[in-house]
Each structure stands twice: as C-alpha cells, then as structure tokens.
Design a protein around this motif. Structure first.
Motif, PDB file in Angstrom:
ATOM      1  N   THR A   1       7.600  -7.098  -3.666  1.00 23.70           N
ATOM      2  CA  THR A   1       6.386  -6.391  -3.277  1.00 23.70           C
ATOM      3  C   THR A   1       5.737  -7.058  -2.060  1.00 23.70           C
ATOM      4  O   THR A   1       6.101  -8.167  -1.661  1.00 23.70           O
ATOM      5  N   ALA A   2       4.727  -6.375  -1.521  1.00 29.18           N
ATOM      6  CA  ALA A   2       3.986  -6.935  -0.389  1.00 29.18           C
ATOM      7  C   ALA A   2       3.309  -8.245  -0.790  1.00 29.18           C
ATOM      8  O   ALA A   2       3.258  -9.201   0.006  1.00 29.18           O
TER       9      ALA A   2
ATOM     10  N   ASN B   1       2.512  -0.544  -2.153  1.00 26.77           N
ATOM     11  CA  ASN B   1       2.956  -1.797  -2.780  1.00 26.77           C
ATOM     12  C   ASN B   1       3.941  -2.569  -1.900  1.00 26.77           C
ATOM     13  O   ASN B   1       4.415  -3.632  -2.276  1.00 26.77           O
ATOM     14  N   GLY B   2       4.262  -1.990  -0.717  1.00 26.60           N
ATOM     15  CA  GLY B   2       5.158  -2.669   0.215  1.00 26.60           C
ATOM     16  C   GLY B   2       6.532  -2.052   0.327  1.00 26.60           C
ATOM     17  O   GLY B   2       7.244  -2.274   1.306  1.00 26.60           O
TER      18      GLY B   2
ATOM     19  N   VAL C   1       1.045   1.094  -5.550  1.00 28.34           N
ATOM     20  CA  VAL C   1       0.699   0.311  -6.736  1.00 28.34           C
ATOM     21  C   VAL C   1       0.388   1.294  -7.860  1.00 28.34           C
ATOM     22  O   VAL C   1      -0.305   2.308  -7.642  1.00 28.34           O
ATOM     23  N   ALA C   2       0.913   1.032  -9.040  1.00 29.88           N
ATOM     24  CA  ALA C   2       0.754   1.957 -10.167  1.00 29.88           C
ATOM     25  C   ALA C   2      -0.711   2.334 -10.376  1.00 29.88           C
ATOM     26  O   ALA C   2      -1.592   1.471 -10.408  1.00 29.88           O
TER      27      ALA C   2
ATOM     28  N   HIS D   1       1.818  -7.460   3.654  1.00 31.33           N
ATOM     29  CA  HIS D   1       0.595  -6.751   4.027  1.00 31.33           C
ATOM     30  C   HIS D   1       0.358  -6.760   5.528  1.00 31.33           C
ATOM     31  O   HIS D   1      -0.169  -5.784   6.081  1.00 31.33           O
ATOM     32  N   LYS D   2       0.738  -7.847   6.213  1.00 26.73           N
ATOM     33  CA  LYS D   2       0.565  -7.893   7.660  1.00 26.73           C
ATOM     34  C   LYS D   2       1.444  -6.836   8.335  1.00 26.73           C
ATOM     35  O   LYS D   2       1.007  -6.158   9.282  1.00 26.73           O
ATOM     36  N   ALA D   3       2.662  -6.685   7.838  1.00 23.04           N
ATOM     37  CA  ALA D   3       3.556  -5.657   8.381  1.00 23.04           C
ATOM     38  C   ALA D   3       2.988  -4.260   8.117  1.00 23.04           C
ATOM     39  O   ALA D   3       3.006  -3.396   9.008  1.00 23.04           O
ATOM     40  N   LEU D   4       2.487  -4.022   6.910  1.00 17.88           N
ATOM     41  CA  LEU D   4       1.885  -2.726   6.592  1.00 17.88           C
ATOM     42  C   LEU D   4       0.707  -2.435   7.516  1.00 17.88           C
ATOM     43  O   LEU D   4       0.527  -1.298   7.977  1.00 17.88           O
TER      44      LEU D   4
END
Length: 456
Positions: free
Chosen positions: A178-179, A235-236, A228-229, A205-208
């Motif tokens: 995951t992220a 969630n990445g 994310v559920a 998260h930085k890539a997202l």
C-alpha cells in the motif's frame, strides 16, 4: 556424414555481427570473434566455418541437422556436410562448437523491448528464483538498497524511486503493498513499483500527489484506482490505464541518454539469449522514434519491430505507416490495441465471473474492457484494415477475445482480403469456439506460455 540440404539458412539470409556472434543461440560460452573487432573483418573476408555440434536447421516437420555451416560476408553460403564445407571455404576461420547446439535466431512473438531495459535498471522486486522478494518487508529493503546504489538514476528521474516485478501472489501477505507501506521507503520522494504482469502498480503518497490522484479523482477509462476500504481515499494500488499514466509521468523527465542506455541494455539481453528479432509492443511515438534513432546510428545488432498503440498514436501511424522491410534493423510492423487486462491482476475481461473476485468486489465480477463501447473498437479495427496495418490485439479474457473477433468479422466483410496476419496476443482464456472462429478469420493466437510458468 550428412548430405548438403536446402534449409531456412538460405543463401539470401543476412546475418550481422559475425553471424550474430556465432548464431547467438549456440547457448554456451563459445569463444567467437567479437563484433566490430579486427577478427570480424577477417571473418568477413575469409568466411567462418561453424562445426563440432548439432546444427538444427528447423527444416520440415522433423528435426533436420547440418554438420557444418559456412558463413561468408554475413551470409550463410552452405549448410551440410563438413567435408564439403571445408572444400568450399578452405581459408575460413574455424569455430568449434565443442558439442554445443546452434539453432536459428529466435523471433520474439510478443514483448515490450524497452520495458526489458527498464526492468534491468530499476529495483528488482521479483520473487525467487528471479529475485529475493518474499514479503513486503523484503520488498521495501530492496527498494531502499537500490535507491542508495543508484543515485544517478534517481536524480535523472527527478527523484523517483522505482521497482519492477513484485507479485502479490508470491508475497507472504498475498496482497499488494500500500501507499502507507511504500512511505516507509520515502515520504519525500515518489515511489512507484510495477507488478510483474505490467498491468498493476503501487505508489506511495508522494507519488499519488505528483500524479494528482486523490479522493476526488475518478477512475480513468479502462483503469481503476483502488481505494481504502469504506472510503474514496486511494490506497496506492493502480490498475491498467492508471498504471500507464503513472509510468508515463514518472519517465517524462528522463534524459534521452538514459532512455538510450536502457534500450541498448535490453537489446544486449535479448541477443545474449538468442533473439534476432524483438518486438516493441504498444509503443508510443517517443519509444518508436527512440528505436528509429538508434537504428539510424547503426546501434542495433538485431531487428526491432514496433507496434504503436492505435488508440493514442493514430496521427503518428498515419504519418509513418508500416512496412515489411527493415531499415538498419528497425521497422514499424503495424499497430497494437489493448482490449483488457491480465488474469493475474484479475483485470482480464471474462464472460464468466472470477471464482475469487478481488477484495471488496461482488461474486459477479468479470473484469472489465479497455473500451466499453464496441463501436470504438470497430472504428479502430476498420482504420487498421483501411491502411493495411497488421493488428496485434491484446486480449486475455474470452469476453475481450469476443470483442476482437466480432470487430474483425465485420471488417473483413467491407475491406479487401490481404495477407494481414493479425494476431490475438496472450489469448489465455480462449474457448474452443473462439479458436475455430479465429481460424476462419485468419487470426493467429500468440499464446503467452511464460505466464504458465509463473501463474499456471
């Protein structure tokens, strides 16, 4: 002793680099003259006599062997009896195979040549025996270690830390990283890792953030941003077209010199494994022109055939077209269309539901098409037929195969019959009736047997 025979090693078959460094596929550490050396020139003048091991010609339905090959000026002049070969080339340099086998150069039925260079440049996240990754902690360690050892590449990509080859089916956790977990590699630098199938990826998260993927971002057509559920927060994990967009963004700032280095590394790898023709499937304009540039500078020792994406590169194809002849070992052979994803990522488009759907999806889940509208596919297939472009259609799921078969069936009714040799790439879940229909339409299934080794 064997008689002189007619073989596919014809008198007009051109070879390069000392018959591809002694036919490349001699499959051993045979001492052969190195390309571009003085011995290369000498062999061209005097010829090269290859003997001392099985020489499989691939002639006919049963194995046919020659005792010797005589190569002069990059052309196989004779295949057959050793005594006769010695008479025809008394001054030829000699290459004793020492009982190793020679086969004709291997023609690549489907791959992405530039991705092979990328694979060998970024972090190796494969499971054993191809790598060391067995769980998410070991995956994170490989990424950290690679980033420390490759600061020049990280800098060239404006800070991106990249890896390739992880497989959720082989990880002990049986899921994608995951992220949050990739943030443990770096929170300040973007991290992007590609699944072994090439159809999924995971980002930190930085890539997202750099990819402008957030809770409000809609899924792109033909792709999915996993969440994310119970929320819309990414969630990445990315699927299909979302992966392509991410990879294009990550490589956007890579200098041409770095891209060339990766491409040439790929060529060396293919050549070392006996390939004399390799494929760049689903190429964009930049990748195709990279290969053309390398060819123009005589940097390609083997043939490279590119198939640009017909959906995104229509203008490029209408400008350049396709051809059957190579220019300095490069040609555009036709076009590629991708109709679905992969069974490994459960993104292949099926007519029946997956037995075990991805987490959070219903039991009726059957994957999804890259082009939901049949008319979109029909228009693209018609365009290829109009321009006589060979079509390589990526179709893993049988629903995607149906979509392609239906489009081709309509196209052949309105366009002149020609030797197009259109292909169904992967064809992994083709039904018996589809095989029959493919034969009727002169379509060639290119079964991807490597998938059986990893996921069979």
């Amino acid at each position: 002793m064997q008689r002189s025979i007619k073989t596919p090693f014809s008198s007009t078959l051109k070879l390069t680099a000392i018959a591809q460094a002694a036919l490349l596929a001699s499959c051993a550490s045979i001492s052969a003259p190195a390309p571009n050396s003085s011995s290369h020139s000498a062999a061209n003048k005097r010829g090269l006599l290859v003997y001392g091991g099985p020489i499989l010609t691939m002639e006919g339905a049963q194995p046919a062997y020659a005792e010797a090959l005589l190569i002069e000026d990059g052309v196989i002049r004779f295949a057959g009896d050793l005594t006769e070969a010695r008479k025809l080339g008394p001054q030829a340099l000699k290459l004793d195979l020492k009982n190793k086998t020679v086969i004709p150069g291997i023609i690549d039925a489907h791959s992405h040549a530039n991705s092979v260079g990328m694979q060998q440049t970024v972090a190796n996240l494969y499971a054993p025996p191809d790598g060391k990754v067995v769980n998410i902690p070991s995956l994170l360690n490989e990424l950290k270690d690679w980033a420390k050892k490759n600061p020049d590449f990280v800098q060239a990509t404006s800070g991106w830390i990249m890896g390739n080859g992880y497989d959720d089916a082989e990880l002990q956790e049986k899921r994608h990283p995951t992220a949050d977990e990739l943030d443990l590699v770096s929170k300040d630098q973007p991290v992007l890792i590609l699944h072994q199938s090439g159809h999924l990826a995971s980002a930190n998260h930085k890539a997202l953030e750099l990819l402008n993927i957030n809770a409000d971002t809609q899924n792109p057509e033909g792709g999915v941003i996993r969440r994310v559920a119970g929320s819309t927060v990414p969630n990445g994990v990315l699927e299909e077209s979302a992966v392509i967009q991410a990879m294009m963004a990550a490589f956007k700032a890579v200098p041409p010199a770095v891209m060339e280095k990766m491409a040439l590394k790929a060529v060396q790898t293919y050549a070392a494994n006996g390939y004399t023709t390799i494929q760049e499937g689903r190429a964009d304009r930049g990748t195709a022109e990279l290969w053309r540039s390398l060819a123009a500078r005589n940097k390609l020792p083997i043939d490279v055939v590119a198939y640009p994406d017909i959906s995104s590169e229509q203008a490029y194809m209408l400008e350049k077209g396709s051809r059957r002849e190579y220019a300095n070992h490069f040609r555009i052979g036709g076009v590629k269309i991708s109709l679905d994803g992969s069974p490994q990522g459960k993104t292949a488009w099926l007519t029946q539901p997956y037995i075990v759907p991805p987490a959070g999806l219903p039991k009726t889940y059957r994957g999804y098409p890259a082009f939901p509208q049949q008319q979109t596919v029909q228009n693209l297939i018609n365009l290829a037929f109009q321009n006589n472009w060979q079509i390589l259609a990526h179709a893993n799921g049988d629903a995607a195969v149906d979509q392609y078969l239906n489009a081709v069936e309509k196209a052949v009714k309105t366009h002149a019959a020609k030797d197009r040799r259109n292909v169904i790439i992967h064809a992994q879940t083709m039904r018996e009736d589809q095989l029959d229909k493919a034969k009727q339409l002169n379509l060639i299934p290119s079964f991807f047997s490597l998938h059986t080794y990893y996921w069979g």
